[in-house]
Design a protein around this motif. Structure first.
Motif, PDB file in Angstrom:
ATOM      1  N   GLY A 157       3.650 -18.194   2.850  1.00  0.00           N
ATOM      2  CA  GLY A 157       2.392 -18.726   2.340  1.00  0.00           C
ATOM      3  C   GLY A 157       1.636 -17.815   1.408  1.00  0.00           C
ATOM      4  N   ALA A 158       2.210 -16.709   0.974  1.00  0.00           N
ATOM      5  CA  ALA A 158       1.528 -15.788   0.068  1.00  0.00           C
ATOM      6  C   ALA A 158       1.594 -16.310  -1.357  1.00  0.00           C
ATOM      7  CB  ALA A 158       2.157 -14.401   0.154  1.00  0.00           C
ATOM      8  N   GLY A 159       0.468 -16.289  -2.039  1.00  0.00           N
ATOM      9  CA  GLY A 159       0.427 -16.657  -3.437  1.00  0.00           C
ATOM     10  C   GLY A 159       0.841 -15.492  -4.311  1.00  0.00           C
ATOM     11  N   MET A 160       0.621 -15.653  -5.618  1.00  0.00           N
ATOM     12  CA  MET A 160       1.059 -14.641  -6.560  1.00  0.00           C
ATOM     13  C   MET A 160       0.339 -13.306  -6.320  1.00  0.00           C
ATOM     14  SD  MET A 160       0.945 -14.661 -10.734  1.00  0.00           S
ATOM     15  CE  MET A 160      -0.862 -14.625 -10.758  1.00  0.00           C
ATOM     16  N   LEU A 161      -0.992 -13.331  -6.214  1.00  0.00           N
ATOM     17  CA  LEU A 161      -1.745 -12.095  -6.046  1.00  0.00           C
ATOM     18  C   LEU A 161      -1.471 -11.450  -4.693  1.00  0.00           C
ATOM     19  CD1 LEU A 161      -5.185 -13.005  -7.676  1.00  0.00           C
ATOM     20  CD2 LEU A 161      -3.302 -11.665  -8.644  1.00  0.00           C
ATOM     21  N   ARG A 162      -1.359 -12.270  -3.644  1.00  0.00           N
ATOM     22  CA  ARG A 162      -1.086 -11.712  -2.317  1.00  0.00           C
ATOM     23  C   ARG A 162       0.310 -11.099  -2.264  1.00  0.00           C
ATOM     24  NH1 ARG A 162      -2.943 -12.259   2.978  1.00  0.00           N
ATOM     25  NH2 ARG A 162      -1.911 -10.577   4.136  1.00  0.00           N
ATOM     26  N   THR A 163       1.279 -11.746  -2.903  1.00  0.00           N
ATOM     27  CA  THR A 163       2.623 -11.192  -2.964  1.00  0.00           C
ATOM     28  C   THR A 163       2.634  -9.863  -3.708  1.00  0.00           C
ATOM     29  OG1 THR A 163       3.581 -13.422  -2.928  1.00  0.00           O
ATOM     30  CG2 THR A 163       4.996 -11.623  -3.690  1.00  0.00           C
ATOM     31  N   TYR A 164       1.892  -9.813  -4.801  1.00  0.00           N
ATOM     32  CA  TYR A 164       1.826  -8.584  -5.581  1.00  0.00           C
ATOM     33  C   TYR A 164       1.161  -7.469  -4.779  1.00  0.00           C
ATOM     34  CZ  TYR A 164       0.128  -5.224  -9.014  1.00  0.00           C
ATOM     35  OH  TYR A 164      -0.167  -4.069  -9.679  1.00  0.00           O
ATOM     36  N   TYR A 165       0.033  -7.790  -4.154  1.00  0.00           N
ATOM     37  CA  TYR A 165      -0.739  -6.750  -3.468  1.00  0.00           C
ATOM     38  C   TYR A 165      -0.039  -6.267  -2.202  1.00  0.00           C
ATOM     39  CZ  TYR A 165      -4.571  -4.549  -0.931  1.00  0.00           C
ATOM     40  OH  TYR A 165      -5.353  -3.665  -0.221  1.00  0.00           O
ATOM     41  N   SER A 166       0.549  -7.180  -1.432  1.00  0.00           N
ATOM     42  CA  SER A 166       1.084  -6.816  -0.121  1.00  0.00           C
ATOM     43  C   SER A 166       2.556  -6.428  -0.149  1.00  0.00           C
ATOM     44  CB  SER A 166       0.899  -7.988   0.860  1.00  0.00           C
ATOM     45  OG  SER A 166      -0.471  -8.308   0.999  1.00  0.00           O
ATOM     46  N   VAL A 167       3.317  -6.953  -1.096  1.00  0.00           N
ATOM     47  CA  VAL A 167       4.767  -6.735  -1.096  1.00  0.00           C
ATOM     48  C   VAL A 167       5.208  -5.833  -2.245  1.00  0.00           C
ATOM     49  CG1 VAL A 167       7.028  -7.855  -1.205  1.00  0.00           C
ATOM     50  CG2 VAL A 167       5.142  -8.954   0.036  1.00  0.00           C
ATOM     51  N   VAL A 168       4.776  -6.171  -3.448  1.00  0.00           N
ATOM     52  CA  VAL A 168       5.295  -5.505  -4.641  1.00  0.00           C
ATOM     53  C   VAL A 168       4.596  -4.173  -4.909  1.00  0.00           C
ATOM     54  CG1 VAL A 168       5.608  -5.716  -7.131  1.00  0.00           C
ATOM     55  CG2 VAL A 168       6.024  -7.685  -5.639  1.00  0.00           C
ATOM     56  N   LEU A 169       3.282  -4.157  -4.809  1.00  0.00           N
ATOM     57  CA  LEU A 169       2.539  -2.949  -5.150  1.00  0.00           C
ATOM     58  C   LEU A 169       2.938  -1.727  -4.311  1.00  0.00           C
ATOM     59  CD1 LEU A 169       0.347  -1.859  -7.019  1.00  0.00           C
ATOM     60  CD2 LEU A 169      -1.350  -2.489  -5.285  1.00  0.00           C
ATOM     61  N   PRO A 170       3.159  -1.863  -3.008  1.00  0.00           N
ATOM     62  CA  PRO A 170       3.529  -0.668  -2.226  1.00  0.00           C
ATOM     63  C   PRO A 170       4.866  -0.035  -2.627  1.00  0.00           C
ATOM     64  CG  PRO A 170       2.689  -2.388  -0.783  1.00  0.00           C
ATOM     65  CD  PRO A 170       2.873  -3.019  -2.127  1.00  0.00           C
ATOM     66  N   ILE A 171       5.763  -0.787  -3.237  1.00  0.00           N
ATOM     67  CA  ILE A 171       7.058  -0.233  -3.627  1.00  0.00           C
ATOM     68  C   ILE A 171       7.109   0.104  -5.121  1.00  0.00           C
ATOM     69  CG2 ILE A 171       8.273  -1.430  -1.786  1.00  0.00           C
ATOM     70  CD1 ILE A 171       9.191  -3.500  -3.772  1.00  0.00           C
ATOM     71  N   SER A 172       5.951   0.126  -5.773  1.00  0.00           N
ATOM     72  CA  SER A 172       5.888   0.366  -7.213  1.00  0.00           C
ATOM     73  C   SER A 172       5.532   1.807  -7.572  1.00  0.00           C
ATOM     74  CB  SER A 172       4.859  -0.576  -7.856  1.00  0.00           C
ATOM     75  OG  SER A 172       5.157  -1.927  -7.588  1.00  0.00           O
ATOM     76  N   ILE A 173       5.507   2.700  -6.597  1.00  0.00           N
ATOM     77  CA  ILE A 173       5.082   4.066  -6.856  1.00  0.00           C
ATOM     78  C   ILE A 173       5.933   4.753  -7.936  1.00  0.00           C
ATOM     79  CG2 ILE A 173       4.681   6.325  -5.825  1.00  0.00           C
ATOM     80  CD1 ILE A 173       2.728   4.137  -4.989  1.00  0.00           C
ATOM     81  N   PRO A 174       7.275   4.638  -7.928  1.00  0.00           N
ATOM     82  CA  PRO A 174       8.056   5.307  -8.983  1.00  0.00           C
ATOM     83  C   PRO A 174       7.657   4.891 -10.393  1.00  0.00           C
ATOM     84  CG  PRO A 174       9.492   4.597  -7.206  1.00  0.00           C
ATOM     85  CD  PRO A 174       8.157   3.997  -6.923  1.00  0.00           C
ATOM     86  N   SER A 175       7.434   3.598 -10.602  1.00  0.00           N
ATOM     87  CA  SER A 175       7.043   3.140 -11.935  1.00  0.00           C
ATOM     88  C   SER A 175       5.632   3.561 -12.276  1.00  0.00           C
ATOM     89  CB  SER A 175       7.183   1.617 -12.034  1.00  0.00           C
ATOM     90  OG  SER A 175       8.531   1.240 -12.072  1.00  0.00           O
ATOM     91  N   PHE A 176       4.749   3.590 -11.296  1.00  0.00           N
ATOM     92  CA  PHE A 176       3.386   4.042 -11.559  1.00  0.00           C
ATOM     93  C   PHE A 176       3.374   5.508 -11.975  1.00  0.00           C
ATOM     94  CE2 PHE A 176       1.578   0.242  -9.537  1.00  0.00           C
ATOM     95  CZ  PHE A 176       0.461   0.046 -10.345  1.00  0.00           C
ATOM     96  N   VAL A 177       4.211   6.320 -11.367  1.00  0.00           N
ATOM     97  CA  VAL A 177       4.290   7.727 -11.763  1.00  0.00           C
ATOM     98  C   VAL A 177       4.722   7.842 -13.223  1.00  0.00           C
ATOM     99  CG1 VAL A 177       5.504   9.894 -11.379  1.00  0.00           C
ATOM    100  CG2 VAL A 177       4.698   8.564  -9.429  1.00  0.00           C
TER     101      VAL A 177
END
Length: 296
Positions: A196-216
């Motif tokens: 039931g997660a929408g686009m923003l919830r999916t990004y914030y809860s699932v995708v953002l936590p595993i994006s550290i390498p690209s953020f660096v």
């Protein structure tokens, strides 16, 4: 069996092939490789040597004729003068590059996620148009940008430079994040949708936590690009409200033109922040860049 084993232990070890040890076949190649690396290292370090030793020379000692010589008298006066001149500009540069790097990285992350995993009609066309921004030279858009900045009422100096670096940083940040997010398993996004997660919830809860390498990667890239920029800085700021590149140019071309020691010390001071960033985060930069390019 004991005699056979004893004979095997006393028999000489034969090379793998060709009758010569495998190590010796590549010794010449390794020697040439390291010699070339040492040569290129010296080529890179020679200007650094001149830069460093000149920064410690007095006004009479710092001259082109004595560029290779060590200082007759070591002095820190050049560093003190350069710091007194550049310190306000260095502070303004931090005020510019930190928000510009963070904002452009976050917006590029959102763009990359939508274009990679939340597909819509025309997504490839939008991505292509965004990438065109990477190939537009700054010089070609200075006049339109000047009119745009005046029309929207941005104050000259740090606010305008933040806006420009965010806009010009979006193509490269979007590209890096899109490539990285394409490596995320599709099942992970589908599981979030089923829950039931929408686009923003999916990004914030699932995708953002595993994006550290690209953020660096994008944070380092944007930090150094904004810090080293001179063209935007000289057009949209002044010596009173501009970054360190403008102040360094004024230092080198002002009243202290013949004082090479102050100019060299100022150049080193201006380069220290980016150098420290790469020393501390260089391995993470390479790792994150490869994870976004190879898997994408």
């Amino acid at each position: 069996m004991t005699a056979v084993a004893a004979r095997d232990l006393t028999s000489p070890i034969k090379p793998a092939s060709g009758g010569k040890p495998s190590v010796g076949r590549f010794s010449v190649g390794r020697t040439l490789k390291y010699a070339l690396l040492l040569f290129f290292l010296l080529v890179v370090l020679i200007p650094v040597y001149v830069l460093v030793i000149t920064s410690f020379k007095g006004a009479g000692d710092a001259s082109p004729a004595r560029a290779w010589n060590l200082p007759q008298v070591w002095t820190l006066e050049n560093w003190q003068t350069a710091w007194d001149t550049l310190a306000p500009a260095i502070g303004r540069t931090f005020q510019m590059v930190i928000p510009a790097a963070i904002i452009s990285s976050f917006l590029g992350s959102l763009n990359g996620f939508v274009l990679a995993r939340w597909r819509f009609r025309g997504a490839d066309l939008v991505f292509t148009l965004i990438l065109f921004g990477m190939f537009i030279p700054y010089q070609a858009v200075i006049i339109p940008l000047s009119k745009l900045v005046v029309d929207i009422g941005l104050p000259n100096g740090v606010p305008t430079l933040i806006f420009l670096h965010v806009v010009y940083g979006l193509p490269i940040t979007t590209l890096i994040f899109r490539n990285y997010y394409q490596s995320i398993p599709h099942e992970l996004i589908e599981a979030a949708r089923i829950d039931g997660a929408g686009m923003l919830r999916t990004y914030y809860s699932v995708v953002l936590p595993i994006s550290i390498p690209s953020f660096v990667v994008v944070l380092i890239w944007q930090f150094t690009s904004a810090w080293n920029d001179f063209l935007f800085a000289v057009f949209f700021s002044s010596s009173q409200n501009g970054p360190v590149t403008v102040a360094l140019n004024n230092l080198a071309n002002g009243a202290m033109l013949q004082n090479y020691g102050v100019s060299m010390a100022g150049a080193l001071l201006a380069s220290f922040p980016t150098l420290i960033v790469y020393i501390l985060l260089g391995k993470y930069f390479i790792g994150g860049l490869m994870s976004g390019s190879v898997k994408g």
